[in-house]
Design an enzyme around this catalytic site. Structure first.
Site, short mmCIF file in Angstrom:
data_model
loop_
_atom_site.label_atom_id
_atom_site.label_comp_id
_atom_site.label_asym_id
_atom_site.label_seq_id
_atom_site.Cartn_x
_atom_site.Cartn_y
_atom_site.Cartn_z
N SER A 64 -8.81 -1.17 -1.53
CA SER A 64 -7.73 -1.42 -2.48
C SER A 64 -7.85 -2.77 -3.20
O SER A 64 -8.82 -3.01 -3.89
CB SER A 64 -6.43 -1.28 -1.70
OG SER A 64 -5.34 -1.30 -2.52
N GLU A 385 7.68 -0.41 -4.47
CA GLU A 385 7.60 -1.74 -3.91
C GLU A 385 7.45 -2.69 -5.08
O GLU A 385 6.88 -2.32 -6.12
CB GLU A 385 6.38 -1.87 -2.99
CG GLU A 385 6.51 -1.04 -1.73
CD GLU A 385 5.41 -1.37 -0.71
OE1 GLU A 385 5.76 -1.78 0.39
OE2 GLU A 385 4.23 -1.22 -1.04
N ASN A 387 5.39 -4.86 -5.55
CA ASN A 387 3.98 -5.02 -5.90
C ASN A 387 3.41 -3.86 -6.71
O ASN A 387 2.22 -3.85 -7.03
CB ASN A 387 3.14 -5.26 -4.64
CG ASN A 387 3.16 -4.08 -3.68
OD1 ASN A 387 3.50 -2.96 -4.05
ND2 ASN A 387 2.78 -4.32 -2.43
N ARG A 513 8.75 -11.57 8.21
CA ARG A 513 8.24 -10.35 8.84
C ARG A 513 6.77 -10.53 9.20
O ARG A 513 6.05 -11.23 8.47
CB ARG A 513 8.41 -9.12 7.93
CG ARG A 513 7.82 -9.30 6.55
CD ARG A 513 7.93 -8.04 5.71
NE ARG A 513 6.93 -7.07 6.10
CZ ARG A 513 5.68 -7.05 5.65
NH1 ARG A 513 5.26 -7.95 4.80
NH2 ARG A 513 4.85 -6.12 6.07
#
Ligand code: 16G
Length: 545
Positions: A64, A385, A387, A513
């Site tokens: 990716s 999302e 992004n 997170r």
């Protein structure tokens, strides 16, 4: 051809090293040098998965948005979606098993008496090591008796599309099955054309949409798509596709990750002319996400996944309301959006105005989580999302509603029947298997054209709150535990209390997170001013450290 000898040879030639191998948020992803044992084991897992489900599955070789030194692999289930967690557990178990005999015994447990031949769709991106790595998957799967459908160099969403369209029982009725790559392009081009045909507003389509293909696999396919659209109607807006593989380093200073994270326009490595930066989009290295941007007065304005979600929700809501106005007997449809904790607060506020608070769900980061939440909560579920990963899912209640609307409005010329045409074409234009940069590109462009909006009009629907992201290196990121959707830290307990105090001080929002892809803890902060967002991010990072 089943060949236990070949399988044994592949396993012996490619033993796993010492690193514990994890199937992360988006598959196995590592430095390409350590991937060959993983590829052999993925060939096994994909075969077992196809056996288990008695249906074709998919394998995509790509890393990716990562740089060229990386590669990776992910498995798609028969419905075209990402493999579910039981499959991931099996993949991790198999990838880390060093004892070949135990591995072979495990395979035996999956064997069934049926004469079903496992089928595996494979695809790969443009990285130099992708052909050899993909070949290991293929050789292993063949040695186990699988039939391979090799799609060659394709985008991740094209692989997911091929799997979904090859398994008709998962495909909604309104979508004609187009299982091959040519079918993918004709489906997108024809539905884009059909959607635009519902609008007669005069518009200027001469300005091209500049597409930054991140020097990756999206380049050739965006061009094919452009050609397919032009063949249908040469007056459609041209796509000016730039950043071909080899003109610059993959994903470096270009592509959606760079544009969204650095808030900078990409380098156009192969642009010779002074090109327009008024209407541009950036894909990532495997074309499963997209962001838009334009440059005005030397300032880049980003239209990220949040802004795409807002555009889609507003359009869907308006069309559904128009439909209902002319067909009041229609059942209500649950239209909603799934965002992650990273969604800018200004976008969530905008969506609340459009959909009402019940139309918004916040889910854990990662495509598989947001995808699942959209299918679970809504009949028409948009997910994005920030992004740029996202799509729209249409559930059975939606198709039922379209069928009823068709009976009520048949033969009538009214705004409702236009809305019906528009809504009915969307399930084919949208890649419902997974977020797809090329499909999202056409969807956004068609909606902007139908609404008569310029990119600045779209940009102006809200202004992002200043935000800041950071990452903290810790000994063990798993010490941090969060609630289900990662908006709150549950453990260590004092962390959330301290974060709450820091947030109250600047009237901002922050969360932390553990990353699902890197060994770090991520920090996100947003506040009314840039200085305060920076201050809050620094404070939150200190709390973690
Ligand atoms: C992966 C995910 C992406 C997510 C990101 C978070 C897919 C296809 N990709 O790239 O959705 O936003 O991980 O990374 O699922 P992080 O856990 O390191 O922050």
């Amino acid at each position: 051809e089943v060949s236990p000898e070949k399988l044994l040879q592949l396993l012996q030639e490619h033993p796993p090293g010492d690193t514990f191998l994890n199937y992360g948020t988006a598959g196995f992803r590592y430095d390409a040098a350590i991937l060959s044992p993983i590829m052999v084991r993925v060939g096994i897992v994909a075969t077992l998965r196809s056996w288990q489900k008695q249906a074709p599955v998919g394998v995509m070789v790509t890393a990716s948005h990562n740089d060229e030194s990386y590669n990776g692999v992910k498995i798609a289930d028969p419905d075209g979606g990402m493999m579910t967690s039981d499959g991931e557990t099996l993949a991790v178990e198999m990838a880390n098993e060093r004892d070949i005999q135990r591995l072979l015994q495990k395979i035996e447990q999956f064997k069934t008496k049926s004469d079903f031949v496992p089928i595996i769709h494979v695809g790969r991106d443009t990285r130099t090591h992708s052909p050899a790595l993909c070949d290991l998957v293929v050789q292993t799967a063949r040695a186990m008796g699988s039939a391979i459908i090799d799609h060659g160099i394709i985008t991740t969403p094209m692989l997911h599309h091929a799997v979904l369209h090859g398994n008709r029982e998962y495909l909604p009725l309104l979508i004609p099955p187009r299982p091959d790559v040519t079918g993918y392009f004709s489906l997108l081009a024809q539905s884009y054309h059909a959607l635009l045909a519902t609008s007669h507003t005069a518009r200027d389509r001469r300005a091209p949409l500049v597409v930054d293909a991140a020097c990756g696999v999206g380049y050739a396919h965006a061009q094919t798509l452009h050609q397919a659209i032009q063949d249908l109607d040469p007056t459609h807006r041209p796509l000016l596709v730039l950043n071909a593989p080899g003109t610059g380093p993959l994903n470096e200073k270009c592509g959606s990750e760079h544009v969204q994270k650095a808030l900078q326009p990409p380098t156009f490595y192969d642009a010779t002319a002074d090109l327009s930066t008024q209407y541009c989009a950036s894909l990532d290295g495997d074309a499963d996400r997209i962001v838009f941007f334009n440059v005005r007065d030397d300032q880049m304005r980003l239209q990220d996944g949040d802004k795409i979600a807002c555009l889609l929700c507003r359009f869907l809501q308006a069309e559904y309301q128009a439909l209902q106005a002319d067909a009041p007997s229609l059942p209500p449809i649950r239209l909603g959006v799934v965002q992650t904790a990273y969604a800018n607060g200004a976008s969530t506020h905008y969506l609340e105005q459009v959909l009402g608070p019940e139309g918004i769900v916040i889910a854990k980061t990662g495509v598989k989580y947001v995808h699942h939440a959209a299918a679970e909560h809504f009949d028409v579920g948009v997910y994005f999302e920030a992004n740029g990963h996202g799509t729209v899912l249409f559930g059975p209640a939606f198709y039922e509603c379209m069928a009823q609307a068709d009976t009520v409005l048949r033969g009538k010329r009214c705004r409702g029947s236009v809305a019906l045409q528009r809504l009915s074409v969307l399930p084919a234009l949208v890649n419902q298997a997974v977020g797809d940069a090329l499909s999202d590109l056409l969807l956004v462009d068609a909606i902007l054209q139908i609404q008569g909006w310029s990119p600045p009009d779209w940009d102006a629907i809200y202004t992002d709150l200043p935000s800041r992201q950071a990452k903290v290196l810790v000994k063990d990121r798993n010490i941090i535990q969060t609630n289900e959707n990662e908006t709150k830290c549950l453990s260590p307990v004092q962390v959330q209390e301290e974060l709450e105090i820091a947030m109250a001080e600047v009237k901002g929002r922050a969360f932390i997170r553990p990353s699902g892809t890197e060994d770090v803890v991520r920090v996100y902060a947003e506040a009314p001013t840039r200085a305060l967002a920076n201050q809050l991010a620094t404070k939150a990072a200190e709390i973690v450290f």
